[in-house]
Design an enzyme around this catalytic site. Structure first.
Site, short mmCIF file in Angstrom:
data_model
loop_
_atom_site.label_atom_id
_atom_site.label_comp_id
_atom_site.label_asym_id
_atom_site.label_seq_id
_atom_site.Cartn_x
_atom_site.Cartn_y
_atom_site.Cartn_z
N LYS A 182 39.80 2.63 59.71
CA LYS A 182 39.26 3.84 59.11
C LYS A 182 39.88 5.09 59.75
CE LYS A 182 35.12 2.62 60.23
NZ LYS A 182 33.67 2.46 60.38
N THR A 215 27.57 14.01 58.69
CA THR A 215 28.30 12.76 58.43
C THR A 215 27.66 11.55 59.08
OG1 THR A 215 29.73 13.16 60.36
CG2 THR A 215 30.48 14.03 58.24
N GLY A 217 26.02 8.23 59.80
CA GLY A 217 25.83 7.00 59.03
C GLY A 217 26.97 6.62 58.11
N THR A 218 28.10 7.33 58.20
CA THR A 218 29.19 7.01 57.27
C THR A 218 29.74 5.60 57.49
OG1 THR A 218 30.70 8.18 58.78
CG2 THR A 218 29.94 9.38 56.85
N GLY A 219 29.90 5.19 58.76
CA GLY A 219 30.44 3.86 59.03
C GLY A 219 29.52 2.76 58.56
N CYS A 220 28.23 2.92 58.83
CA CYS A 220 27.23 1.94 58.38
C CYS A 220 27.23 1.86 56.86
CB CYS A 220 25.84 2.34 58.86
SG CYS A 220 25.65 2.52 60.64
#
Length: 280
Positions: A182, A215, A217-220
């Site tokens: 990412k 931003t 929680g974007t990875g989750c």
């Protein structure tokens, strides 16, 4: 006469920590599953006390309790896909890996949650070793950020070519079926550009950049969206492409709540319907 009929709804499982602020962890995952019309189930690995300003406390769930949650879900309901988030320590990681293998859980998406987007290490070296050796080889996809990809590949990452090289090294050395490096932590015009490698093809995935501080929680959310799409039968490229678009739109309607970094807007159709809702 009993007119009840059963229809098979895709089921996804999140194995992750609880975020009391509601922006990340199982809370974000379950919202994402619901948006994708997938029934969400969960196995909680740890409980955090956190808000938009940060984390003040973390309490681990006993590994036996984590295993029991996974077993209860899989043996009765069954799952088409699963994702892992914060696993916290070596014992929990080993337990999750054992359950995934014993219960033959397919379509496992591993979000390593080893290092934050700012570069802060979140789990210790023993936990990272167990993640590398026991859990990642069981994954259909792993989704490391820049710093996690650096640790997993042993390479420094400062460019798209570095990301491509890291994805290939991770795939070769750790045996995950696919790697998504990412680019949220990258700088300039490659911020948010992701690299997907499935062992044969390198894909460069781009969407528009969204200028927001909210931003959390974007990875989750991304890994949960990928798992949702896999549960619905999509192939890897389609699952990732649509998940990335979902996150981009959720960022566009991120929530300006709290005094710090707010979460993405998982339920953005409702924000569009009710324009007075809090959003950036």
């Amino acid at each position: 006469m009993n007119t009840e009929t059963k229809s098979r709804v895709p089921v996804a499982l999140t194995i992750a920590g609880s975020d009391s602020g509601g922006g990340a962890g199982i809370q974000a995952d379950l919202r994402t599953f619901a948006f994708h019309c997938v029934h969400g189930t969960s196995a909680i690995t740890c409980v955090t006390a956190q808000n938009t300003l940060g984390v003040s406390r973390v309490d681990a769930i006993p590994p036996e309790a984590v295993a029991a949650q996974i077993q209860a879900v899989v043996e009765d309901i069954g799952v088409e896909a699963a994702k892992t988030g914060m696993l916290l320590n070596q014992e929990i990681i080993a337990t999750v890996a054992q359950q995934v293998e014993a219960l033959e859980i397919k379509n496992l998406v591993v979000d390593p949650v080893m290092v934050s987007r700012t570069g802060a290490q979140l789990i210790d070296d023993d936990a990272i070793k167990t993640l590398r050796q026991q859990l990642i080889p069981l994954a259909v996809m792993i989704t490391p950020n820049k710093y996690e990809a650096q640790i997993l590949s042993g390479l420094q990452i400062n460019s798209l070519d570095d990301m491509r090289a890291a994805a290939q090294v991770i795939h070769r050395n750790l045996k995950a079926k696919a790697v998504l490096v990412k680019g949220g932590g990258m700088q300039g015009n490659i911020r948010g550009v992701d690299i997907l490698f499935d062992g044969q093809h390198l894909e460069t995935l781009t969407t528009k950049q969204v200028d927001t501080k909210n931003t959390h929680g974007t990875g989750c959310t991304l890994s949960a969206a990928i798992a949702s799409n896999l549960a619905k039968g999509q192939d890897l490229l389609q699952a990732v492409t649509q998940a990335k678009q979902y996150v981009t739109t959720a960022l566009t309607y991120s929530l300006n709540i709290g005094q710090g970094q707010g979460p993405v807007g998982h339920f953005f159709p409702l924000l569009l319907e009710f324009p007075n809702s809090l959003r950036t």
